[in-house]
Design a protein around this motif. Structure first.
Motif, PDB file in Angstrom:
ATOM      1  N   ASP A   1       8.143  -3.234  -1.272  1.00  0.00           N
ATOM      2  CA  ASP A   1       7.389  -3.717  -2.430  1.00  0.00           C
ATOM      3  C   ASP A   1       7.433  -2.704  -3.567  1.00  0.00           C
ATOM      4  OD1 ASP A   1       5.512  -1.720  -1.869  1.00  0.00           O
ATOM      5  OD2 ASP A   1       4.185  -3.083  -0.781  1.00  0.00           O
TER       6      ASP A   1
ATOM      7  N   HIS B   1       5.872  -7.714  -4.593  1.00  0.00           N
ATOM      8  CA  HIS B   1       4.722  -7.626  -3.693  1.00  0.00           C
ATOM      9  C   HIS B   1       5.014  -8.476  -2.459  1.00  0.00           C
ATOM     10  CE1 HIS B   1       3.936 -11.362  -5.955  1.00  0.00           C
ATOM     11  NE2 HIS B   1       3.324 -11.779  -4.848  1.00  0.00           N
TER      12      HIS B   1
ATOM     13  N   PRO C   1       4.393 -11.400   0.167  1.00  0.00           N
ATOM     14  CA  PRO C   1       3.802 -12.736  -0.007  1.00  0.00           C
ATOM     15  C   PRO C   1       2.531 -12.915   0.819  1.00  0.00           C
ATOM     16  CG  PRO C   1       5.705 -12.846   1.453  1.00  0.00           C
ATOM     17  CD  PRO C   1       5.670 -11.450   0.921  1.00  0.00           C
ATOM     18  N   GLN C   2       1.598 -13.620   0.247  1.00  0.00           N
ATOM     19  CA  GLN C   2       0.433 -14.058   1.006  1.00  0.00           C
ATOM     20  C   GLN C   2       0.817 -15.323   1.776  1.00  0.00           C
ATOM     21  OE1 GLN C   2      -2.908 -14.518  -1.615  1.00  0.00           O
ATOM     22  NE2 GLN C   2      -2.745 -12.436  -2.442  1.00  0.00           N
ATOM     23  N   SER C   3      -0.018 -15.710   2.697  1.00  0.00           N
ATOM     24  CA  SER C   3       0.279 -16.894   3.512  1.00  0.00           C
ATOM     25  C   SER C   3       0.485 -18.114   2.614  1.00  0.00           C
ATOM     26  CB  SER C   3      -0.880 -17.158   4.482  1.00  0.00           C
ATOM     27  OG  SER C   3      -0.637 -18.313   5.247  1.00  0.00           O
ATOM     28  N   GLY C   4       1.630 -18.766   2.775  1.00  0.00           N
ATOM     29  CA  GLY C   4       1.948 -19.961   2.016  1.00  0.00           C
ATOM     30  C   GLY C   4       2.531 -19.718   0.641  1.00  0.00           C
ATOM     31  N   GLU C   5       2.658 -18.441   0.237  1.00  0.00           N
ATOM     32  CA  GLU C   5       3.157 -18.125  -1.110  1.00  0.00           C
ATOM     33  C   GLU C   5       4.680 -18.006  -1.110  1.00  0.00           C
ATOM     34  OE1 GLU C   5       2.624 -14.648  -4.553  1.00  0.00           O
ATOM     35  OE2 GLU C   5       1.921 -14.316  -2.496  1.00  0.00           O
ATOM     36  N   ASP C   6       5.307 -18.462  -2.175  1.00  0.00           N
ATOM     37  CA  ASP C   6       6.740 -18.259  -2.409  1.00  0.00           C
ATOM     38  C   ASP C   6       6.916 -17.131  -3.422  1.00  0.00           C
ATOM     39  OD1 ASP C   6       7.382 -20.331  -0.749  1.00  0.00           O
ATOM     40  OD2 ASP C   6       7.510 -21.819  -2.355  1.00  0.00           O
ATOM     41  N   ILE C   7       7.837 -16.202  -3.127  1.00  0.00           N
ATOM     42  CA  ILE C   7       8.131 -15.145  -4.084  1.00  0.00           C
ATOM     43  C   ILE C   7       9.639 -15.016  -4.249  1.00  0.00           C
ATOM     44  CG2 ILE C   7       6.036 -13.857  -3.508  1.00  0.00           C
ATOM     45  CD1 ILE C   7       7.814 -11.892  -1.942  1.00  0.00           C
TER      46      ILE C   7
ATOM     47  N   CYS D   1      11.079  -6.603  -3.251  1.00  0.00           N
ATOM     48  CA  CYS D   1      10.233  -7.571  -3.945  1.00  0.00           C
ATOM     49  C   CYS D   1       9.116  -6.838  -4.680  1.00  0.00           C
ATOM     50  CB  CYS D   1       9.643  -8.585  -2.960  1.00  0.00           C
ATOM     51  SG  CYS D   1       8.763  -7.839  -1.573  1.00  0.00           S
TER      52      CYS D   1
END
Length: 296
Positions: free
Chosen positions: A99, A21, A23-29, A19
């Motif tokens: 990443d 980066h 993902p941060q909490s709650g983020e979709d990548i 990927c």
């Protein structure tokens, strides 16, 4: 001359996700690529040992849903599968997030690969073996891991040598078990972070406090800065090999496999470290944790 190495670490299912980066909490990548394969530190080490002409014997239970497929794959590649056996339950997984910096983050689920029963190690394997590779992750299975030390002690009394690879979960190993495995080892290997954790957990003033007639070599790998190895009377600093990394997964495992192989060939510690450094660097130029058995 015996050329066998018994590897205690268990095989797991590697899921490698690339990927841009994390993902941060709650983020979709979006994931750029995905691979699913049999993996684990001991298989990575075994592959390098086999490339170097040794005979690795992997000890691992595999869950019944994947046993036939992956054992057949290992046999097709020419691996000794006498200590691979089927067990009811789920094989553990290691999700590896890579990443854009090519650094990797692990999410590990322990499954039945941590099962240990020495009855699954045939007598002829013991007779053929000089070295035992012990992965730190194999010591994170609570009650199962406690069975390993008595076995290692008997093997040492039979003249076997143990290389203990601390691994990224060294902070999760029960403290008395960790101490006992350190005392059983002829060689300890860890990266900078793992060595720092070992020093803290065992309340050492310096990692060299552990050196003894039994524990002769402590290797600290330092990524692009190479490695520092502590011996009884001197320190060896080996520079890294300059490569363009694609994926750092498994570089430490390749380092260990090449080092064990070189020590078995009666090379000096310095020569063995230089060869190990080349294999560790080579591993970073390949995607995934395993090198190929043969380069095209």
């Amino acid at each position: 001359m015996k050329r066998h190495v018994l590897l205690l670490g268990g095989c797991c299912i590697d899921e490698i996700l690339e990927c841009d980066h994390l993902p941060q909490s709650g983020e979709d990548i979006l994931i750029k690529s995905k691979q699913v394969q049999l993996g684990g530190s001991c298989l990575n080490v075994a592959t390098v040992l086999k490339r170097c002409g040794k005979e690795p014997v992997i000890y691992s239970a595999l869950g019944n849903s994947v046993y036939s497929q992956y054992k057949n794959e290992l046999q097709t590649e020419g691996f000794d599968c006498r200590c691979i056996y089927e067990l009811q339950g789920q094989t553990g997984t290691c999700t590896i997030l890579i990443d854009s910096t090519k650094e990797r983050t692990f999410l590990t689920y322990n499954g039945i690969e941590g099962h240990f029963n020495e009855d699954n190690i045939p007598l002829e394997v013991i007779e053929e073996t000089d070295w035992i590779y012990l992965s730190g992750i194999f010591l994170t299975y609570k009650d199962e891991s406690q069975k390993i030390v008595p076995y290692l002690m008997r093997m040492i009394h039979q003249g076997k040598h143990v290389l203990f690879d601390l691994g990224s979960l060294v902070d999760q190993i029960e403290i008395n078990l960790l101490r006992e495995c350190v005392e059983c080892s002829s060689i300890i290997k860890g990266n900078e972070h793992e060595i720092e954790i070992l020093i803290e957990r065992l309340k050492l003033s310096h990692i060299t406090d552990l050196l003894s007639p039994e524990l002769r070599i402590i290797i600290k790998t330092c990524g692009a800065q190479g490695s520092i190895t502590y011996l009884d009377k001197n320190i060896l600093s080996i520079p890294s090999i300059d490569v363009e990394p694609i994926d750092t997964t498994g570089s430490g495992d390749s380092f260990v496999g090449a080092f064990i192989s070189s020590i078995m060939d009666n090379l000096s510690t310095k020569e063995s470290l230089e060869i190990a450094s080349r294999f560790g660097a080579l591993a970073t130029t390949h995607p995934g944790g395993r090198l190929k058995l043969k380069e095209k």
